[in-house]
Every structure is written in C-alpha cells, then in structure tokens.
Design an enzyme around this catalytic site. Structure first.
Site, PDB file in Angstrom:
ATOM      1  N   CYS A 156       0.762  -1.162   0.043  1.00  0.00           N
ATOM      2  CA  CYS A 156      -0.133   0.051  -0.023  1.00  0.00           C
ATOM      3  C   CYS A 156       1.041   1.270  -0.128  1.00  0.00           C
ATOM      4  O   CYS A 156       1.963   1.340   1.121  1.00  0.00           O
ATOM      5  CB  CYS A 156      -0.671   0.037   1.259  1.00  0.00           C
ATOM      6  SG  CYS A 156      -1.621   1.399   1.625  1.00  0.00           S
TER       7      CYS A 156
ATOM      8  N   CYS B 279      -3.143   7.844  -1.764  1.00  0.00           N
ATOM      9  CA  CYS B 279      -4.400   7.829  -2.371  1.00  0.00           C
ATOM     10  C   CYS B 279      -5.601   8.301  -1.341  1.00  0.00           C
ATOM     11  O   CYS B 279      -6.491   8.895  -2.025  1.00  0.00           O
ATOM     12  CB  CYS B 279      -4.975   6.399  -2.767  1.00  0.00           C
ATOM     13  SG  CYS B 279      -3.678   5.390  -3.397  1.00  0.00           S
TER      14      CYS B 279
ATOM     15  N   THR C 142      -4.175   5.210   7.279  1.00  0.00           N
ATOM     16  CA  THR C 142      -3.433   4.772   6.425  1.00  0.00           C
ATOM     17  C   THR C 142      -2.449   5.943   5.971  1.00  0.00           C
ATOM     18  O   THR C 142      -2.724   6.970   5.823  1.00  0.00           O
ATOM     19  CB  THR C 142      -3.988   4.295   4.994  1.00  0.00           C
ATOM     20  OG1 THR C 142      -4.863   3.256   5.349  1.00  0.00           O
ATOM     21  CG2 THR C 142      -2.931   3.970   3.874  1.00  0.00           C
TER      22      THR C 142
ATOM     23  N   GLU D 216      -0.516   1.553   9.364  1.00  0.00           N
ATOM     24  CA  GLU D 216      -2.020   2.324   9.743  1.00  0.00           C
ATOM     25  C   GLU D 216      -1.651   2.804  10.897  1.00  0.00           C
ATOM     26  O   GLU D 216      -0.777   2.248  11.699  1.00  0.00           O
ATOM     27  CB  GLU D 216      -2.975   1.295   9.692  1.00  0.00           C
ATOM     28  CG  GLU D 216      -3.986   1.466   8.432  1.00  0.00           C
ATOM     29  CD  GLU D 216      -3.203   0.702   7.415  1.00  0.00           C
ATOM     30  OE1 GLU D 216      -2.537  -0.226   7.603  1.00  0.00           O
ATOM     31  OE2 GLU D 216      -3.608   0.915   5.988  1.00  0.00           O
TER      32      GLU D 216
ATOM     33  N   HIS E 173     -12.492   5.804  -2.848  1.00  0.00           N
ATOM     34  CA  HIS E 173     -11.503   4.862  -2.573  1.00  0.00           C
ATOM     35  C   HIS E 173     -11.999   3.212  -3.090  1.00  0.00           C
ATOM     36  O   HIS E 173     -10.896   2.588  -3.211  1.00  0.00           O
ATOM     37  CB  HIS E 173     -11.408   4.856  -0.930  1.00  0.00           C
ATOM     38  CG  HIS E 173     -10.061   4.690  -0.448  1.00  0.00           C
ATOM     39  ND1 HIS E 173      -8.809   5.207  -0.658  1.00  0.00           N
ATOM     40  CD2 HIS E 173      -9.578   3.630   0.466  1.00  0.00           C
ATOM     41  CE1 HIS E 173      -7.707   4.608  -0.396  1.00  0.00           C
ATOM     42  NE2 HIS E 173      -8.237   3.503   0.396  1.00  0.00           N
TER      43      HIS E 173
ATOM     44  N   TYR F 185      -9.223   0.791  -5.359  1.00  0.00           N
ATOM     45  CA  TYR F 185      -8.938  -0.408  -5.170  1.00  0.00           C
ATOM     46  C   TYR F 185      -8.874  -1.388  -6.214  1.00  0.00           C
ATOM     47  O   TYR F 185      -8.277  -2.596  -6.438  1.00  0.00           O
ATOM     48  CB  TYR F 185      -9.844  -1.266  -3.936  1.00  0.00           C
ATOM     49  CG  TYR F 185      -9.646  -0.908  -2.707  1.00  0.00           C
ATOM     50  CD1 TYR F 185      -8.846   0.240  -2.237  1.00  0.00           C
ATOM     51  CD2 TYR F 185     -10.033  -1.489  -1.544  1.00  0.00           C
ATOM     52  CE1 TYR F 185      -8.682   0.665  -0.992  1.00  0.00           C
ATOM     53  CE2 TYR F 185      -9.676  -1.213  -0.125  1.00  0.00           C
ATOM     54  CZ  TYR F 185      -9.038  -0.358  -0.007  1.00  0.00           C
ATOM     55  OH  TYR F 185      -8.879   0.111   1.531  1.00  0.00           O
TER      56      TYR F 185
ATOM     57  N   CYS G 124      -4.960  -0.377  -7.161  1.00  0.00           N
ATOM     58  CA  CYS G 124      -3.949  -1.025  -6.312  1.00  0.00           C
ATOM     59  C   CYS G 124      -3.849  -2.378  -5.973  1.00  0.00           C
ATOM     60  O   CYS G 124      -2.892  -2.871  -6.179  1.00  0.00           O
ATOM     61  CB  CYS G 124      -3.810   0.104  -4.760  1.00  0.00           C
ATOM     62  SG  CYS G 124      -4.961  -0.565  -3.675  1.00  0.00           S
TER      63      CYS G 124
ATOM     64  N   GLU H  62      -7.358  -5.353   4.314  1.00  0.00           N
ATOM     65  CA  GLU H  62      -7.900  -4.153   3.915  1.00  0.00           C
ATOM     66  C   GLU H  62      -8.768  -4.275   2.965  1.00  0.00           C
ATOM     67  O   GLU H  62      -9.660  -3.483   2.645  1.00  0.00           O
ATOM     68  CB  GLU H  62      -6.627  -3.243   3.737  1.00  0.00           C
ATOM     69  CG  GLU H  62      -7.061  -1.774   3.399  1.00  0.00           C
ATOM     70  CD  GLU H  62      -6.009  -0.993   2.992  1.00  0.00           C
ATOM     71  OE1 GLU H  62      -5.197  -1.345   2.114  1.00  0.00           O
ATOM     72  OE2 GLU H  62      -6.096   0.168   3.341  1.00  0.00           O
TER      73      GLU H  62
END
Ligand code: SF4
Ligand code: FE
Length: 483
Positions: free
Chosen positions: A100, A104, A191, A257, A292, A296, A299, A447
């Site tokens: 990650c 973003c 994050t 995180e 978001h 996904y 990413c 996640e």
C-alpha cells in the site's frame, strides 16, 4: 516547486515534529525506524515515479487552478480520462511496491471535499469551498502528502455519537471560538498517517441533527499541537528488526496504519470545511468512500500482479509449471485480478461531472468494484498458497541459509529445480508469504475486506443504486404484464 523528488520528500518528513508511539515508545525519527521506513519508501515512490518521463502521463496532471504540472495525487479529476488514469497509476504503483503506497487517501479526500463544499456553499451560503481551494493550492504547489482521515473508533456500534458512554469516540467540535474550533477524538486505522504532511479530516458516517458537532471536516498539519499517533502492528513486523531481509519477503516497501489522536487541537476557521452542517455529512462519506472503492480496482490489482508473478515463479522453481492444474490456477488468478481491474476502469469511464467541475465515479460500479475486492484477493491468495506449497511457512530463516555449518544442509534440502539457487526459491516464497500472511497482507487481505468500508456498506449502496424498480418494469414489459 510543483514536484518534489523522492529525496526532497524524505527530507520534508524529517522536518516534521511528529509524535509517534510504537510498541510503547516515542519514536525519535519515524523515517529511520526499521519498522516504519519501508512504508515511507512506498510513498517516496509516488514522488520518484512522477520524475520519470516514461510514467509522466499517469503520475502527473495539469492543475486546473494554476495550469502547472502537478503530481496526480494532488489533482482534482477533470474528466473521465483523469479517473481512468488514476486507476492505471495505482495499478502501476501496486506493481512497483507490492504494498500500500498510502497517498491515495488524500487524493480521494480532496476530490470528495471539493464537490461537497461547493454544493454546501450553494445551498447554505457558507464559504467553505474558497477555503478548501486555498488549501488545495498549497497542497499542489508544495506537492504534499495528505492523509484523508475518515474512520472513527465508533465505540458501541448500536449507538449514535452523542449517546456513546464516552463522547470522544467520534471526532467532534469540543469548543467553538471566535477564531476557530477545538477538536477532540481520534481516527482509527489511518493509512500512511505518519508519512503525511497534512491531515484532512472528514466525518465517518451520516450524522443526524443531535450529532451536528460530529459533522466536522478540517485540515491540520500532521505535527500540530495536540495530535499524536499510535502505530499499528502488522503480522511478522518484527522480522524487519532482525537484519534478515530475505525473511521479510519485501524488505524495501510496505504500508502502515495508525491511531491518530486529537487532544484538543485548535483549528483556525480558514482550515475548517464543515462545522455542524450535518445534512452534508452523508454525501461527503459516500463520495470519499466511492473514490476509495474505485482506488482498490487499481492498487489491489497491481499487488495481485506481483502475487500472480510470484506464484508462477514458485511453480517454475518447484518444477511444477507443466502441470495442467497449475496452469489453470494461474489463469483463474489472472481472470479474477483482471475482473477487479475491469470494475475500476468501468466506474471511472462511466464517471460524471459534479457541480463544482470535478468528476465523480459511477457509484454503483465503484461499489461493485469494492465488493469484488472483499472476495477475489482472498481467492487469489488461496491459489497462490496452493501453488507455493507448505514450504512457504515451514522453511528456515535466512540466517540458517547463510550459516557456515548448516547453510549447506538448507541449500541441499530446500532446493527445487536443480538449476535454480535455493536462495531464489526462498526469496519468492517469502514474498508470497509477505503478501498473503505477512506485513503486506494488511493491505492485500484484511484491508481488501474492510478498507474503504466493510462489505455490508457496499451492499447498502448497491441496493440503493441498483434500481430494482426499473428492472421489474423491464421484466413486466416483456412478460406482457399490464397493471
Ligand atoms: Fe492507496 Fe490502495 Fe493503500 Fe488505499 S489501500 S491507500 S488505494 S494503495
Ligand atoms: Fe485503504
């Protein structure tokens, strides 16, 4: 300076006075901490790749405020093409980091806050959008990493914020002053929090009138007085302290995180974008989550590419590549991964312009994208583990491999195909372990389930956006039902 280099980014973090706790200790220099540093490297990559001409189209964009070239992570999407490029950029970064890369959340936050503050001002006569644009200009010109902070700790899920036994379980306005507000509370699972220059806070859910003090959005410097961080643990994180990079699997990159605590933090009015306008809290949550959920589809796909490649290499090194069931499993993994990508691209291509001029994804398709993400990476990980074999979790350490006495034994008995060094086999198996069970599994697995909202949150959106009444009418029409 509209674009920072990776090195400049690292140096800019050193100048921050962040209060970060990790395993009960205040960290002196987060950038240099062996557990934190790989996550910083991932964000650094978002700066480094923006300097590379071959990635310019994806990594940079033209600011609608200044016309300057800026990092895409600081950009407001001005077209569906921008939305598509965003997803492609995220796939690229997932491929390069296998982790990650955190930046973003800020990009998704600015895009949500832009259209919502515009609409709020139009309806209520507030002045938030201008303030937001001032912040955005600074973010773009200084190439900042901004942490979009939404998720509150939430305490008892059966109770609204004002009915909680402890009133601080959702971030709230504790005091209103002539020159600003004082905020108290915390944001959980943040994050990239300790790799960020600024924080953009948003409410975590639709707020009702009684919870107006919890309908709050603002920006603050990451090291503002009263803000502290408690760093989250990840599976196998202390392997990074052992000095055996092979055992880490991916020793260069990672994510993180943290719990972000606001202990009576003063926010001047010019940095406040919502202060009690609860009617707009729902739109802000939905749009940020929507962006978001689109993210996904990029990413996770990029990390999936790495995992599929690693599984294929494990099969090569095991001498199993010719087996038809192995080939079929790899096909299945690619099929699932590309299906996620298809959703990320589709919700982008079907995006539409908002009143403020930036582009919003197609909400239904973005939610379908994320709903698939709650499932497919698990299946891809399962197939990778199937192909890797049990050795992935039973083989000895790098120290054993390199030991003067027993190294030869490890070398001999952990070899697969004779032509491939044992070390290569161990490296690739550790990489699979890292993504499916280790530090990167936070981003690739759990996640995938809970990030950008847990599965049920998408199902609610799908039920709202799916237009079942229209589908019933289609069926009635063809069936000849007249009422
Ligand atoms: Fe970006 Fe993905 Fe990390 Fe979210 S989980 S911050 S979209 S890399
Ligand atoms: Fe996330």
């Amino acid at each position: 300076m509209a674009l920072m280099t990776g090195e400049q980014y690292e140096e800019s973090l050193r100048k921050l006075n962040l209060k970060v706790y990790l395993m009960g200790e205040l960290v002196k220099s987060p950038v240099d901490h062996p557990i934190i540093r790989p996550s910083m490297n991932s964000v650094k990559l978002t700066y480094a790749l923006a300097q590379d001409p071959q990635y310019e189209d994806l990594m940079t964009a033209t600011s609608h405020l200044t016309g300057n070239k800026i990092n895409r992570f600081c950009h407001l999407h001005r077209s569906t093409d921008d939305l598509v490029r965003k997803v492609k950029m995220q796939r690229l970064l997932g491929q390069k980091s296998g982790a990650c890369f955190q930046r973003c959340v800020g990009m998704d936050a600015i895009n949500a806050v832009d259209s919502v503050t515009f609409e709020m001002d139009q309806k209520l006569g507030t002045k938030y959008h201008k303030r937001f644009n001032k912040f955005l200009l600074m973010m773009q010109e200084e190439d900042l990493t901004v942490d979009g902070a939404m998720t509150d700790p939430k305490g008892d899920r059966g109770l609204p914020p004002h009915k909680q036994a402890d009133p601080d379980l959702f971030v709230r306005i504790a005091e209103r002053k002539a020159d600003g507000i004082v905020v108290r509370g915390a944001k959980a699972h943040q994050t990239g929090a300790v790799n960020s220059h600024w924080i953009l806070v948003m409410p975590t859910m639709t707020m009702a009138k009684e919870d107006a003090d919890y309908a709050v959005s603002f920006v603050a410097p990451a090291d503002a007085e009263g803000i502290s961080y408690i760093y989250g643990r990840q599976s196998c994180d202390t392997r990074k302290l052992e000095g055996s990079p092979i055992d880490v699997g991916n020793s260069q990159y990672g994510g993180h995180e943290a719990l972000m605590v606001f202990d009576d933090v003063f926010i001047p009015w010019e940095d406040v974008f919502m202060a009690g306008e609860y009617e707009f809290s729902g739109a802000l949550v939905e749009r940020f989550a929507g962006y978001h959920r689109q993210s996904y589809g990029g990413c996770k796909v990029g990390v999936g590419d790495v995992l599929i490649g690693a599984a294929a290499l494990a099969a090569d090194y095991n001498g199993a590549m010719k087996a038809s069931h192995i080939k079929d499993k790899l096909i299945e993994m690619m099929h699932l991964n590309e299906t996620l990508y298809a959703c990320g691209i589709a919700c982008s291509a079907e995006g539409a312009k908002t009143a403020s001029g930036n582009y919003l994804i197609n909400m239904l398709l973005a939610n379908v994208c994320k709903q698939n993400v709650t499932r497919f990476p698990y299946e891809i990980a399962r197939l990778a583990e199937d192909i890797a074999g049990g050795i992935m979790v039973t083989m000895p350490s790098e120290k054993d491999l390199k030991d003067a006495k027993i190294g030869k034994v490890v070398e001999k008995y952990f070899r697969g195909v004779a032509s491939v060094p044992t070390e290569h086999r161990m490296r690739i198996l550790r990489l699979i372990e890292n993504i499916t069970l280790g530090t990167a599994a936070v981003g690739y697995r759990t996640e995938s389930m809970h990030g950008a909202g847990s599965p049920q949150a998408q199902r609610i959106m799908i039920s709202r956006q799916g237009n079942l009444a229209h589908k019933k009418n289609l069926a009635k029409e063809l069936a000849g039902i007249k009422e």
